[in-house]
Design a protein around this motif. Structure first.
Motif, PDB file in Angstrom:
ATOM      1  N   ILE A 179       0.813  -1.285   0.030  1.00  0.00           N
ATOM      2  CA  ILE A 179       0.079  -0.120   0.043  1.00  0.00           C
ATOM      3  C   ILE A 179       0.986   1.157   0.196  1.00  0.00           C
ATOM      4  O   ILE A 179       1.696   1.360   0.964  1.00  0.00           O
ATOM      5  CB  ILE A 179      -1.021   0.058   1.307  1.00  0.00           C
ATOM      6  N   VAL A 180       0.646   2.184  -0.884  1.00  0.00           N
ATOM      7  CA  VAL A 180       1.278   3.305  -0.849  1.00  0.00           C
ATOM      8  C   VAL A 180       0.532   4.508  -0.999  1.00  0.00           C
ATOM      9  O   VAL A 180      -0.474   4.577  -1.868  1.00  0.00           O
ATOM     10  CB  VAL A 180       2.399   3.312  -2.229  1.00  0.00           C
ATOM     11  N   ALA A 181       0.735   5.662  -0.348  1.00  0.00           N
ATOM     12  CA  ALA A 181       0.047   6.645  -0.204  1.00  0.00           C
ATOM     13  C   ALA A 181       0.753   7.812   0.438  1.00  0.00           C
ATOM     14  O   ALA A 181       1.849   7.800   0.675  1.00  0.00           O
ATOM     15  CB  ALA A 181      -1.260   6.465   0.468  1.00  0.00           C
ATOM     16  N   CYS A 182      -0.045   9.087   0.549  1.00  0.00           N
ATOM     17  CA  CYS A 182       0.534  10.301   1.211  1.00  0.00           C
ATOM     18  C   CYS A 182      -0.393  10.713   2.179  1.00  0.00           C
ATOM     19  O   CYS A 182      -1.513  10.591   1.997  1.00  0.00           O
ATOM     20  CB  CYS A 182       0.968  11.394  -0.061  1.00  0.00           C
ATOM     21  N   GLY A 183       0.062  11.573   3.174  1.00  0.00           N
ATOM     22  CA  GLY A 183      -0.612  12.140   4.258  1.00  0.00           C
ATOM     23  C   GLY A 183      -1.519  11.323   4.782  1.00  0.00           C
ATOM     24  O   GLY A 183      -1.625  10.193   5.280  1.00  0.00           O
ATOM     25  N   THR A 184      -2.994  11.985   4.487  1.00  0.00           N
ATOM     26  CA  THR A 184      -4.043  11.325   5.402  1.00  0.00           C
ATOM     27  C   THR A 184      -4.327   9.913   4.615  1.00  0.00           C
ATOM     28  O   THR A 184      -4.724   9.005   5.360  1.00  0.00           O
ATOM     29  CB  THR A 184      -5.235  12.079   5.050  1.00  0.00           C
ATOM     30  N   ALA A 185      -4.168  10.020   3.168  1.00  0.00           N
ATOM     31  CA  ALA A 185      -4.403   8.358   2.591  1.00  0.00           C
ATOM     32  C   ALA A 185      -3.435   7.715   3.043  1.00  0.00           C
ATOM     33  O   ALA A 185      -3.847   6.297   3.238  1.00  0.00           O
ATOM     34  CB  ALA A 185      -4.263   8.834   1.178  1.00  0.00           C
ATOM     35  N   ASP A 212       4.097   2.098   2.547  1.00  0.00           N
ATOM     36  CA  ASP A 212       4.875   3.016   2.355  1.00  0.00           C
ATOM     37  C   ASP A 212       4.556   4.491   2.214  1.00  0.00           C
ATOM     38  O   ASP A 212       3.555   4.621   1.455  1.00  0.00           O
ATOM     39  CB  ASP A 212       5.779   2.670   0.953  1.00  0.00           C
ATOM     40  N   ILE A 213       5.180   5.359   2.585  1.00  0.00           N
ATOM     41  CA  ILE A 213       5.148   6.780   2.140  1.00  0.00           C
ATOM     42  C   ILE A 213       5.549   7.064   0.634  1.00  0.00           C
ATOM     43  O   ILE A 213       6.599   6.669   0.329  1.00  0.00           O
ATOM     44  CB  ILE A 213       5.626   7.666   2.908  1.00  0.00           C
ATOM     45  N   ALA A 214       4.607   7.509  -0.188  1.00  0.00           N
ATOM     46  CA  ALA A 214       5.056   7.293  -1.624  1.00  0.00           C
ATOM     47  C   ALA A 214       6.084   8.165  -1.781  1.00  0.00           C
ATOM     48  O   ALA A 214       6.831   7.683  -2.871  1.00  0.00           O
ATOM     49  CB  ALA A 214       3.705   7.876  -2.435  1.00  0.00           C
TER      50      ALA A 214
END
Length: 604
Positions: free
Chosen positions: A292-298, A320-322
């Motif tokens: 799973i990869v995303a930033c911030g709230t996501a 991971d943080i994108a």
């Protein structure tokens, strides 16, 4: 980030360009401006700060015509100022730009003989186009040559004084759409920008550029080859830029969550079969691992998903943080599934991670709120969260819909992998279907939470704690408070307190804990006793059983509905959203458009 709107036709455009900019305010910005082509010349007006400042400039010094481009800027290169505001001019060229021209220093050196007014990469882009026009050939050829020299992420709208009957536009890495009207053509960052003008949009694909005239659109691909792109009919975008009876879009969107969650769940749950409807292409029963990869709230929604996939489906999950994913050169198993999570589907770092995984041979899925977005188009599987357009910069309903969708996917994966029998699946489905009601009941706590927020508003720092699936809720609660109230806040796994953070606790420090009654409740309360002994003011978000068990061990206890493990994170998130909102309200900050932030982060 930033916003673009353009119109070419025979009627005057300034008032409609300004209306388009107002629709783009939700994206975040610190200056605004427009350029108009009329009577064989291009002129522009710009202002620092809010759109109302640009309106004031236009009142004193009006400008109008049949062709124009407009922009709201979120500063990247160069501080917010009138000089750095878009549109930029260079000779015959006016330009608006979302994104970053990464090789602007190299281009600036090439054009060192030209006079530059601003600190921006965008002005360099305008100068390069003007320079290429000087080299001869048609203006269209010159624009194509200039575009070939840009590296980075950009969406561009371009006017050239010698061709006032055209708007040039291009897209690489940043979203851009063109619209079709009667005797007019339009340009916009998204459907919202053009909602009052047309519902017929063409989403430019990666590397596309186009020439707009009042009655035609010519589109070229990355190689300069003419191409046709599908027309998408977008319904409903004109209806949602309205706060209704609410003071802020964020508050409206918090209160929409019973409905938005119902829409999310109805897409993924099959009530007739008491099961989960998964896209056939996912094949969650055969994969070795989920990334799973995303930033911030996501990213925090993805963290909840990690817990649920591992606990419910027994499948290993990396998250991971994108912005870091590619740069650590991860070892990827080709039999893994990457799920990227993004409200807009345009987040630059997340999109880059998606492309990295595709090149590595992984199956990819995009969990997004905008099914016409770049991620939705490029992933192997596009999965909607159906939260509807979210205007407030600080995400609320998109977050809970992301978590709800991931919960459904975890149940479906558990069934496919043989970890759940049909009775267990049915139990989870019933629990999830009860979620909208529990969220509606959670919203009834708003007045009590507002009272708590009034006391929190005087704090300079706050800590959010949780265990298990409440850890990402603590992290998200801290982020929300930071985003809109500007109070420093940190979220921690409660068990980590003794490993350093407890040194920051002093008399009166607010500590907010999310801890419904579960197998980790007693451990969390023990951690709260540790901070209380050092003078912290403890605020506990729990359920009725948790309140009874906590007794007088906390200063303030807020009771939210009792919820099972699969839906408790969402119920608890409602309390954190309301706490952040009412704290910001007490402090008088701009709730919907917090400083320095943008709704869709389309640059790395």
């Amino acid at each position: 980030m930033c916003g673009i709107v353009g119109i070419i036709g025979s009627k005057t455009v300034t008032s409609r360009l300004m209306a388009g900019l107002r629709r783009l305010e939700y994206r975040g910005y610190d200056s605004a401006g427009l350029a108009i082509a009329a009577d064989g010349a291009i002129d522009r007006r710009r202002a620092k700060g809010k759109i109302v400042n640009l309106e004031a400039v236009l009142t004193v010094d009006p400008l109008d015509g049949p062709v124009g481009i407009a922009h709201t800027r979120w500063a990247t290169h160069g501080a917010p100022s009138v000089t750095n505001a878009h549109p930029h001019r260079a000779g015959r060229v006016a330009i608006v730009h979302n994104g970053i021209i990464e090789n602007f220093a190299e281009i600036r050196e090439k054009l060192a003989h030209r006079n530059l007014e601003s600190d921006t990469d965008t002005e360099i882009a305008a100068h390069l186009i003007d320079h290429e026009i000087d080299q001869g050939g048609t203006i269209q050829d010159a624009v194509g040559r200039a575009l070939a020299q840009f590296r980075g992420a950009y969406a561009l709208g371009i006017l050239v004084e010698d061709e006032p009957h055209r708007i040039y536009c291009a897209r690489r890495g940043s979203p851009l759409a063109v619209g079709i009207g009667k005797g007019e053509r339009y340009l916009g960052s998204d459907a919202m920008a053009l909602a009052a003008l047309t519902d017929q949009l063409i989403y430019l694909e990666e590397g596309d550029w186009a020439v707009l005239e009042s009655d035609s659109i010519q589109i070229f691909d990355d190689n300069g080859t003419p191409v046709e792109r599908d027309i998408t009919v977008v319904r409903g975008a004109d209806d949602i830029a309205d706060k209704g009876s609410f003071d802020h879009f964020m508050l409206k969107e918090i209160h929409e969550q019973p409905d938005t969650l119902a829409r999310t769940l109805s897409h993924y749950l099959d009530l007739a079969a008491m099961g989960v409807s998964l896209p056939e292409e996912l094949d969650l029963g055969q994969i070795n691992r989920i990334v799973i990869v995303a930033c911030g709230t996501a990213f925090y929604a993805g963290m909840v998903g990690q817990y649920l996939f591992e606990q419910i489906a027994g499948v290993a999950v990396d998250i991971d943080i994108a912005s870091e994913f590619r740069y650590r050169e991860p070892v990827l198993d080709p039999n893994s599934l990457m799920i990227v999570v993004s409200q807009s589907g345009e987040t630059a770092d997340t999109l880059a991670a998606l492309r990295y995984a595709k090149e590595a041979g992984l199956k990819t899925a995009a969990l997004v709120n905008v099914m016409t977005s770049t991620m939705a188009r490029e992933a192997d599987v596009a999965m909607p969260i159906n939260a509807g357009p979210e205007i407030g910069v600080a995400s609320t309903k998109a977050f809970t819909s992301q978590v709800a969708a991931l919960a459904c996917l975890a149940v479906g994966a558990g069934e496919l992998r043989g970890k759940l029998d049909s009775d267990s699946v049915a139990t989870h489905v019933r629990e999830l279907m009860g979620l909208p009601t529990k969220v509606a009941d959670s919203l009834k706590s708003a007045a009590e939470i507002a009272t708590i927020a009034g006391t929190l508003a005087g704090a300079s720092s706050a800590f959010f704690l949780g265990r298990g699936t409440m850890v990402p809720i603590a992290l998200e609660g801290a982020l929300k408070l930071k985003e809109i109230s500007y109070i420093h806040a940190e979220g921690y796994a409660a068990g980590e307190l003794k490993h350093g953070p407890i040194a920051l606790i002093e008399d009166g420090t607010p500590v907010i804990a999310s801890a419904p009654m579960d197998g980790l409740f007693e451990k969390t309360v023990s951690n709260l006793q540790e901070v209380a002994a050092r003078g912290a003011r403890v605020i506990l978000f729990t359920d009725a059983e948790g309140k009874a068990a906590a007794g007088d061990q906390v200063d303030t206890c807020l009771v939210l509905p009792t919820a099972p493990m699969i839906s408790a994170p969402i119920v608890q998130a409602i309390g954190q959203q309301l706490l952040a909102y009412h704290t910001a309200l007490a402090l008088g900050t701009d709730v919907d458009q917090p400083r320095n932030l943008a709704k869709s982060v389309t640059v790395e």
